[in-house]
Design an enzyme around this catalytic site. Structure first.
Site, mmCIF file in Angstrom:
data_model
loop_
_atom_site.group_PDB
_atom_site.id
_atom_site.type_symbol
_atom_site.label_atom_id
_atom_site.label_comp_id
_atom_site.label_asym_id
_atom_site.label_seq_id
_atom_site.Cartn_x
_atom_site.Cartn_y
_atom_site.Cartn_z
ATOM 1 N N THR A 28 0.861 -1.183 0.000
ATOM 2 C CA THR A 28 0.000 0.000 0.000
ATOM 3 C C THR A 28 0.897 1.232 0.000
ATOM 4 O O THR A 28 2.122 1.113 -0.035
ATOM 5 C CB THR A 28 -0.910 0.023 1.242
ATOM 6 O OG1 THR A 28 -0.120 0.360 2.397
ATOM 7 C CG2 THR A 28 -1.574 -1.332 1.473
ATOM 8 N N CYS A 29 0.282 2.415 0.069
ATOM 9 C CA CYS A 29 1.107 3.628 0.068
ATOM 10 C C CYS A 29 1.923 3.757 1.345
ATOM 11 O O CYS A 29 2.922 4.478 1.379
ATOM 12 C CB CYS A 29 0.232 4.862 -0.124
ATOM 13 S SG CYS A 29 -1.044 5.073 1.136
#
EC number: 1.2.1.70
Length: 476
Positions: free
Chosen positions: A49-50
């Site tokens: 994910t980020c």
């Protein structure tokens, strides 16, 4: 075989490194196949994910598995392992299970309690299934994790924990601006004459999961808002200020695509980091939550941006850890800085702490249950093998006995064979039940090993027990 989790996240690595470590859904299958094609991994799931990139795996040996995963992460990042190692964390067995459960519940997120991670974990698991790199242990682990995540969000109020920080911060900023800019109170939503504070309290309460109809002036009516950072916190901030009646909302991020994505969701404009100085000069409220390792907005840059602004006040809301905004901006005329420390004082932390502790207790219970079941499952093939071995011995001996006692009628033979089987079942009952009980304790695998040694059982017993074989276990 054992469980291993290796990764880096917003707590251990700067944003620049997290961006290098990010793996798209298109590239993930190759990374997964490279992992299980290594010498020490049998299953793998990649969560990217980020704010994190993590690899969960079932490994033959701890050190071999760690080396394979670390090398793969180094290749993904394009960073030498010697430089990457200090940013990695490693969790083995029980700690790996606990870490995943905490992640899926939102306890490890920048915005505590956020629900987006639940969908991201589900997507990572499905991708691994589609790539056919997980089936047994990891499939069970992730299915359990998703169930735990759902429980956390349905049985506690953890969703409101992170939202409270954002909403209280925006509330404080709105109060400050209203006190210094009466001209902002010009956009009645329903009934004029409502106290602005009541409107803020009603609009910005922690329950941000559904729109709230508010009577009275919009607390940020007409305000220009700059949001720096396009992660979960930035997106929630954009949602919150929009609902508070903000006018022009701008989202700035080092990754243009991510800024555009958040801006599109909340009817905002997207800009790059290079335009921050200009946008600060226009803004009434600046909210920052980048996760950068150093300051994003400095004192001198803000002072330059204030030129020609006149007496218009400016509020900074710093939601980042470590901080994004230079604390020295407080010294500038007309500038207010609200940071995490100020929010901790303003926020009623008792309920948030209660919700977090409730989820932590849930995670602890679920981890213990998962590990107990896993230890029992490891013993099940041994119990199946023991009962199958006993059944084969009984069958052979009864066949031999039948040839020696040919005069027995069917009723008599049934009595004899039934008695023999009952005797064997009773002899096996105590050791098989006890070994399953002992397997639930730490080091319980050693009892199954002792059982295999005592009865000379084959070591190539199946790791996954079939339904008919489970009947043999349940009969104990």
């Amino acid at each position: 075989m054992s469980l291993l989790a290796v990764g880096l996240n917003h707590r251990t690595a700067p944003t620049s490194l997290l961006e290098l470590a990010a793996v798209s859904a298109d590239d993930a299958p190759k990374v997964l196949h490279d992992l299980v094609g290594a010498d020490h991994l049998s299953e793998a799931v990649l969560l990217s994910t980020c704010n994190r990139t993590e690899i969960y795996a079932e490994v033959e040996t701890f050190h071999g598995g760690l080396a394979d995963i670390s090398d793969q992460l180094s290749r993904v990042c394009g960073v030498p392992l010697t430089d990457l190692a200090s940013h990695l964390y490693v969790h083995h067995e029980a700690r790996a299970v606990s870490h995943l459960f905490s992640v899926v519940c939102g306890l490890d997120s920048m915005l505590v309690g956020e629900t987006q991670i639940l969908g991201q974990v589900r997507a990572a698991f499905r991708l691994a299934q589609a790539a056919e790199v997980t089936s047994g242990t990891l499939a069970n682990l992730f299915q359990t994790a998703l169930r735990v995540g759902k429980r956390a969000h349905t049985e506690t109020s953890i969703d409101a924990a992170g939202a409270s920080i954002v909403s209280v911060g925006v509330r404080m900023a709105a109060f400050d601006l209203q006190a210094r800019r009466p001209d902002m109170l010009v956009a009645p939503v329903a009934s004029p004459g409502c106290d602005p504070g009541d409107a803020v309290e009603a609009l910005l309460r922690p329950e941000l999961t559904a729109p709230v109809e508010v009577a009275g002036p919009a607390p940020l009516a007409g305000a220009r808002v700059l949001i720096i950072g396009a992660g979960a916190v930035g997106s929630l901030a954009a949602q919150t200020v929009r609902r508070a009646g903000a006018g022009d909302v701008v989202v700035a991020n080092r990754t243009a695509a991510r800024a555009a994505r958040v801006a599109d969701l909340h009817d905002a404009r997207a800009v790059g980091l290079a335009e921050i100085a200009h946008e600060v000069g226009r803004a009434d409220l600046v909210i920052s939550s980048t996760g950068a390792s150093g300051l994003v907005v400095g004192h001198d840059a803000v002072r330059a941006s204030l030129a020609g602004r006149g007496a218009r006040p400016l509020v900074f809301l710093d939601l980042a850890l470590p901080r994004d905004i230079d604390p020295a901006v407080r010294e500038l005329p007309g500038v207010t800085l609200i940071d995490i420390e100020a929010l901790r004082v303003a926020l009623d932390g008792a309920q948030v702490a209660h919700d977090v502790e409730a989820v932590r207790a849930l995670v602890t219970t679920e981890v213990a249950g998962f590990l107990d079941r896993r230890r029992a499952e490891r013993v099940a093939p041994t119990v199946v093998a023991l009962r199958a071995h006993a059944a084969a011995v009984v069958r052979d001996e009864l066949e031999r006995l039948r040839t020696r006692l040919p005069d027995l009628d069917n009723r008599e033979w049934d009595m004899v064979s039934g008695t023999v089987r009952r005797v064997v079942d009773k002899l096996l009952h105590a050791p098989t039940v006890r070994v399953q009980q002992l397997a639930e304790a730490p080091g319980g695998d050693s009892y199954a090993e002792a059982l295999r040694e005592l009865f000379d059982l084959p070591r190539d017993v199946p790791a996954i027990v079939s339904a008919p074989d489970l009947d043999l276990v349940e009969r104990t």
